[in-house]
Design a protein around this motif. Structure first.
Motif, PDB file in Angstrom:
ATOM      1  N   ARG A  65      40.940  64.524  15.614  1.00 40.34           N
ATOM      2  CA  ARG A  65      41.710  63.209  15.835  1.00 40.34           C
ATOM      3  C   ARG A  65      41.715  62.374  14.533  1.00 40.34           C
ATOM      4  N   ALA A  67      42.939  59.043  12.642  1.00 39.44           N
ATOM      5  CA  ALA A  67      43.288  57.575  12.981  1.00 39.44           C
ATOM      6  C   ALA A  67      44.172  57.042  11.649  1.00 39.44           C
ATOM      7  N   TYR A 111      46.815  59.128  15.647  1.00 39.64           N
ATOM      8  CA  TYR A 111      47.154  57.859  16.557  1.00 39.64           C
ATOM      9  C   TYR A 111      46.956  56.602  15.442  1.00 39.64           C
ATOM     10  N   ASP A 113      45.935  53.059  14.487  1.00 38.67           N
ATOM     11  CA  ASP A 113      44.782  51.926  14.797  1.00 38.67           C
ATOM     12  C   ASP A 113      44.880  50.880  13.594  1.00 38.67           C
TER      13      ASP A 113
END
Length: 115
Positions: A65, A67, A111, A113
């Motif tokens: 993952r 950000a 993603y 942020d």
């Protein structure tokens, strides 16, 4: 005397730099530093290695993952909508080059942020 972990990181960084220059530099230009994303992934892979007593090769993580600030995320997504697929392929290549084992196809999540 050579420090093997430092040598290992140096080799990873050299491979990343070469890969980034050939794959992304022309597409993104100087505003987006894709090298940092790829380096983050490589370091996460290295930090997440584990051993299975029945395996001779270290096992690399298969979940990542990353950000990104909203602006960077939007810019990356607009310029390179297949970025996740390319970075996922890079994870597979990096694991193979370092003789790491992946237990399944890696999954990468990028993603936004605001922090």
């Amino acid at each position: 005397m050579s420090n093997q972990p430092d040598d290992h990181i140096f080799r990873l960084e050299a491979r990343l730099e070469q890969w980034i220059e050939t794959t992304f530099a022309a597409a993104f230009g100087p505003r987006v530093d894709i090298f940092d994303i790829a380096l983050h992934i490589a370091r996460a892979m290295d930090a997440g290695l584990h051993r299975d007593p029945d395996e001779t090769r270290p096992i690399a993580p298969d979940q990542y993952r990353v950000a990104l600030h909203n602006t960077a995320y939007d810019r990356l997504h607009a310029r390179q909508p297949d970025l996740i697929e390319k970075l996922t392929a890079y994870i597979v290549t990096l694991a193979a080059q370092n003789e790491y084992r992946l237990t399944q196809q890696p999954h990468l999540t990028l993603y936004a942020d605001p922090a």
